[in-house]
Write an enzyme that holds these catalytic residues in place. Sequence first.
Site, short mmCIF file in Angstrom:
data_model
loop_
_atom_site.label_atom_id
_atom_site.label_comp_id
_atom_site.label_asym_id
_atom_site.label_seq_id
_atom_site.Cartn_x
_atom_site.Cartn_y
_atom_site.Cartn_z
N ASN A 175 0.81 -1.28 -0.06
CA ASN A 175 -0.21 -0.01 0.04
C ASN A 175 0.89 1.31 -0.30
O ASN A 175 1.47 1.60 1.15
CB ASN A 175 -0.93 0.03 1.20
CG ASN A 175 -1.76 1.25 1.50
OD1 ASN A 175 -1.94 2.07 0.40
ND2 ASN A 175 -2.34 1.46 2.53
N GLU B 145 -7.10 5.08 7.51
CA GLU B 145 -6.72 6.20 7.21
C GLU B 145 -7.97 6.74 6.38
O GLU B 145 -8.52 8.12 6.42
CB GLU B 145 -5.67 6.54 6.37
CG GLU B 145 -4.17 6.42 7.06
CD GLU B 145 -2.97 5.70 6.37
OE1 GLU B 145 -2.99 5.90 5.34
OE2 GLU B 145 -2.12 5.36 6.92
P1 PGA Z 1 2.58 0.88 7.79
O1 PGA Z 1 1.35 0.90 6.88
O2 PGA Z 1 3.16 -0.65 7.09
O3 PGA Z 1 3.32 1.82 7.17
O4 PGA Z 1 2.42 0.73 9.18
C1 PGA Z 1 0.31 -0.06 6.95
C2 PGA Z 1 -0.96 0.26 6.24
O5 PGA Z 1 -1.67 1.22 6.33
O6 PGA Z 1 -1.52 -0.54 5.53
#
Ligand code: PGA
Length: 247
Positions: free
Chosen positions: A8, A94
């Site tokens: 992602n 988010e």
């Molecule tokens: P991160 O994000 O690996 O930067 O903690 C994971 C995500 O939001 O899917």
Amino acid sequence: MKNLIVANWKMNPNSQKEAKEIFDAIREGVRGLKSEVVVCPPSVYLYASIFGEGVVAMGAQNIYFEDKGAFTGEISALMLKDLGVTYTIIGHSERRKYFGETDETVNKKIKKALETGIKVIICIGETAEERDAGKKNEVLERQIKQGLAGITDLTNINIAYEPVWAIGTGNNCDVAEAKEAINFIKSVIGSTTVGSVVPENFRVLYGGSVKSENSGSYIKEAGANGLLVGGASLKADEFVKIVQSAE
Ligand code: PGA
């Protein structure tokens, strides 16, 4: 069942050139490995000439639940399907936090993606406050049941357990705690299906500060069937190591 490893990229990187460089290195690095690998870049980078010949699947970070019309700024599942997108993330924390995503919109988006023939990775997870208040399982159960309301065929559905407090913080979830949450999610899924059976190919992923030093333990010890990787997926070498750790 293959492990599903998802990158992602969130709202990164800032140029096509950089996107292509990271993408080319990931594609060459994961070629021949056993896991199913999906890269979800910002939608402006979702074009076949970046992705190449199918080593890595094209994933979106979000879709809208209407087919077309006066929805300024949104992108439909049909448009993404037409570009060759085969997976979409839905309900990332988010999006829930900054863009008003609710269990209801998550449910509409899941239905639209499935109807369009796009597989989904649904993100669920509790905040630090909810965890401290002992409400983790309650939150997970609500997000699953409301997110999947009215959906009976789970064939093209994957769930990513992403504790919100672990995302982008470097504070990854303890493996034992992740294992407990993954088992709980499978038990809720079982309770929503006929005969309480979790479909054989149903995958529960872990996400939240995954790096190559901790990634293998989520697969091998916590029983995750894949990983959702944010920050570390922008460094091709590191992401390739993460995919290798799931072999
Ligand atoms: P991160 O994000 O690996 O930067 O903690 C994971 C995500 O939001 O899917």
